[in-house]
Design a protein around this motif. Structure first.
Motif, short mmCIF file in Angstrom:
data_model
loop_
_atom_site.label_atom_id
_atom_site.label_comp_id
_atom_site.label_asym_id
_atom_site.label_seq_id
_atom_site.Cartn_x
_atom_site.Cartn_y
_atom_site.Cartn_z
N HIS A 285 0.79 -1.27 -0.14
CA HIS A 285 0.06 0.07 -0.03
C HIS A 285 0.85 1.34 0.00
CE1 HIS A 285 -3.31 -2.64 1.88
NE2 HIS A 285 -3.21 -2.81 0.72
N VAL A 286 2.03 1.20 0.30
CA VAL A 286 2.91 2.35 0.25
C VAL A 286 3.36 2.63 -1.05
CG1 VAL A 286 3.80 2.16 2.60
CG2 VAL A 286 5.06 1.00 0.75
N THR A 287 3.98 3.76 -1.34
CA THR A 287 4.34 4.23 -2.43
C THR A 287 5.80 4.92 -2.54
OG1 THR A 287 2.10 4.88 -3.23
CG2 THR A 287 3.95 5.73 -4.52
N PRO A 288 6.72 4.24 -3.13
CA PRO A 288 6.47 3.07 -4.07
C PRO A 288 6.29 1.52 -3.22
CG PRO A 288 8.74 3.55 -3.69
CD PRO A 288 8.10 4.80 -3.06
N ALA A 289 5.63 0.76 -3.89
CA ALA A 289 5.56 -0.65 -3.30
C ALA A 289 6.81 -1.22 -2.60
CB ALA A 289 4.80 -1.40 -4.09
N LEU A 290 6.82 -1.67 -1.50
CA LEU A 290 7.77 -2.10 -0.76
C LEU A 290 8.68 -3.62 -0.97
CD1 LEU A 290 9.73 -1.06 1.67
CD2 LEU A 290 8.12 -2.43 3.19
#
Length: 334
Positions: A285-290
């Motif tokens: 869900h974070v940007t960029p994907a982890l």
């Protein structure tokens, strides 16, 4: 037939009072580590096992009950997605056998509250989750005769059966990925050093870097929360201004680190590559994907619950302490 040893005999052999021996059994924090070990050594020598009420006696329920004892404060239990995944999988296994799962927490400060009902036979088995070094409850459970399965490796010096992830190899995979990406100034945000899993992740990461000739690795410590990851990242940027990579021991801490980097004007992964650990929902869900190290949480929980059920059914010492593999999942952050 020789009568089984009494608690008073254990106390005499350990050179302590019966009241002190009793406090050791109930996990009281008012007992020093050296005294605790004296009592448990005496229990081992004499073959003492805490006797529990026989099944079917007055006031004793007839069905099995399993306790999941989480060695953390309640706020982390309810905010950390790892525990929701773990406990749901445990409950699903036990439910198929008609066995309820009772949830308890036990920090070192509250072990004297959690310990007595476990010792008194309120439950038939314990899934012990995340015990740290110097926590009194694992030592007490190890000598209690209650079937126990640790979810995660127990602290050093405590003999309890367990199921664990290969955290050391997970740290190795993260380090090698950063090295292959030609990162030169590599840092890490480690978890609490008293937690075996956190120590293993850090050691696997450091060892892979040492093997590649990288001898100095700046390390900041967090407590698996978003805020601690953000603060640790700030400290690392002050310590190593030219850093171009960070490995965080949890996805939540990695997300906090990414927030700090963004506020400092650093791009991910252009300026700084970021790798997390867990493959929790936040990683996608974070940007960029982890990019992260996936640990099979549901498989770990399922196996631990099944092995505890086997111990309840068959008794005796467990044959193995399984260690499950981890896997690097490459996404956009590094």
């Amino acid at each position: 037939m020789t009568d089984p040893p009494t608690l008073a005999e254990v106390a005499a052999a350990a050179g302590v009072s019966p009241a002190t021996a009793s406090r050791v059994l109930t996990g009281s924090v008012r007992v020093t580590t050296s005294t605790r070990r004296q009592v448990h050594d005496a229990m081992s020598r004499l073959g003492y096992v805490r006797r529990r009420a026989p099944r079917g006696s007055a006031g004793r329920r007839a069905d099995h009950v399993i306790a999941a004892v989480v060695c953390e404060h309640s706020p982390r239990l309810f905010n950390e997605p790892y525990y929701a995944r773990l406990l749901s999988a445990c409950e699903e296994v036990l439910a198929t056998h008609g066995i309820p799962l009772v949830l308890m927490t036990a920090t070192p400060a509250t072990a004297s509250i959690t310990g007595p009902p476990l010792m008194a036979g309120a439950v038939d088995g314990v899934l012990l989750i995340g015990p740290r070094a110097r926590h009194p409850l694992p030592v007490t459970l190890a000598a209690s005769g209650i079937p126990v399965r640790c979810v995660g490796r127990p602290p050093d010096g405590v003999e309890l059966p367990y199921v664990d992830m290969d955290n050391r190899d997970g740290g190795r995979q993260a380090a090698e990925h950063l090295l292959l990406g030609n990162r030169k100034a590599i840092t890490t945000i480690a978890g609490p050093p008293t937690l075996p899993a956190a120590r293993d992740r850090l050691e696997g990461f450091r060892q892979a870097l040492r093997d590649a000739g990288v001898m100095e690795t700046p390390v900041a410590y967090g407590d698996f929360t978003h805020a601690s990851g953000a603060h640790a990242m700030q400290w690392l940027m002050q310590r190593a201004p030219r850093l171009d990579a960070v490995f965080a021991a949890s996805d939540v801490m990695a997300a906090g680190a990414m927030q700090t980097l963004r506020r400092a004007g650093r791009t991910v992964p252009g300026d700084v590559a970021v790798i997390g650990y867990d493959d929790a929902p936040v990683a996608r869900h974070v940007t960029p994907a982890l990019t992260t190290v996936r640990q099979p949480v549901e498989e770990l929980a399922t196996l631990a619950a099944r092995l505890l059920l086997t111990a309840l059914r068959d008794g005796g010492a467990p044959a193995t302490d399984p260690v499950l593999p981890t896997e690097l999942v490459v996404r956009e952050s590094g």
